[in-house]
Design an enzyme around this catalytic site. Structure first.
Site, PDB file in Angstrom:
ATOM      1  N   LYS A  48       9.801  31.997  -1.784  1.00 20.87           N
ATOM      2  CA  LYS A  48      10.957  31.449  -1.120  1.00 20.87           C
ATOM      3  C   LYS A  48      11.673  32.519  -0.314  1.00 20.87           C
ATOM      4  O   LYS A  48      12.502  32.213   0.556  1.00 20.87           O
ATOM      5  CB  LYS A  48      11.959  30.891  -2.159  1.00 20.87           C
ATOM      6  CG  LYS A  48      11.371  29.856  -3.063  1.00 20.87           C
ATOM      7  CD  LYS A  48      12.379  29.503  -4.177  1.00 20.87           C
ATOM      8  CE  LYS A  48      11.691  28.787  -5.311  1.00 20.87           C
ATOM      9  NZ  LYS A  48      12.523  28.712  -6.504  1.00 20.87           N
ATOM     10  N   ASP A 108       6.685  45.402  -1.106  1.00 17.82           N
ATOM     11  CA  ASP A 108       7.037  46.392  -2.125  1.00 17.82           C
ATOM     12  C   ASP A 108       5.798  47.229  -2.445  1.00 17.82           C
ATOM     13  O   ASP A 108       5.541  48.246  -1.823  1.00 17.82           O
ATOM     14  CB  ASP A 108       7.596  45.651  -3.342  1.00 17.82           C
ATOM     15  CG  ASP A 108       8.083  46.591  -4.418  1.00 17.82           C
ATOM     16  OD1 ASP A 108       8.306  47.775  -4.133  1.00 17.82           O
ATOM     17  OD2 ASP A 108       8.247  46.133  -5.568  1.00 17.82           O
TER      18      ASP A 108
END
Ligand code: IMP
Ligand code: MG
Length: 188
Positions: A48, A108
């Site tokens: 999301k 990340d």
């Protein structure tokens, strides 16, 4: 559920302001507009986290873009990827011969990105590029895979503008560093 997470909507210091986000998103949109002139790129948002960025980015692109979404999850609600990527919602559209731009909130470790690149390439798009709002300032993965990058960010846990911790703070208009106590309070 602790009361602290309900009391404070602003969980830590601002890293990237609403104005800085807006300026950078406009620049990224202008780059995409120039690079894809005469074409109709298909933006694929990774749910999301990318929903807010993709919404603003798309409005900064002056081309007939199309949209699709994928949802992936690394198992659990921990604040770091667990190492296992799973497709929770697949695409609706066919990627064959499309100019695809994968839109990510934050890269990340690069694990999610690597997985998605392989997965999308196997569907034979005409081209595939990646647009990530945030990228960790580390050497953990191959940065040449990222065509468009908003900001390089330090190794703090970030929330806001789509980014969450346990589904909270996505609606902040800026990117903030999550305070340690808020982070621990929301991890069950
Ligand atoms: P990666 O697979 O390690 O690159 O993790 C990518 C995903 O981890 C992102 O799409 C986010 O959903 C999540 N993530 C990584 N860092 C953060 C952060 O600081 N805040 C919120 N979500 C994060
Ligand atoms: Mg996420």
């Amino acid at each position: 559920m602790g009361s602290a997470s309900l009391d404070s909507l602003a969980p830590g210091r601002v890293l990237i302001s609403e104005e800085e986000l807006a300026t950078r998103v406009r620049e990224l949109g202008a780059s995409i507009t120039a690079d894809y002139a005469g074409r109709a790129p298909l933006l694929i948002g990774v749910l999301k986290g990318a929903f807010m960025f993709m919404s603003d980015l798309a409005r900064a692109v002056d081309l007939p873009v199309e949209f699709d979404f994928m949802a992936v999850s690394s198992y659990g609600h921990s604040t770091r990827s667990s190492g296992v990527v799973r497709i929770a919602k697949d695409l609706d559209l066919d990627l064959a011969d499309r100019d695809v731009i994968l839109v990510e909130d934050i890269v990340d470790s690069g694990l999610t990105l690597n997985y998605l690149r392989k997965n999308l390439m196997s569907r034979n798009p005409a081209s595939l590029e990646v647009c990530a709002l945030l990228v960790r300032d580390s050497d953990d993965y191959d940065k040449s895979l990222l065509r468009y990058v908003g900001f390089r960010v330090p190794d703090d846990f970030l929330v806001g503008y789509g980014l969450d911790v346990a589904e909270r703070y996505r609606n902040l208009t800026e990117i903030r560093v999550l305070d340690q106590d808020v982070q621990e309070g929301s991890d069950r």
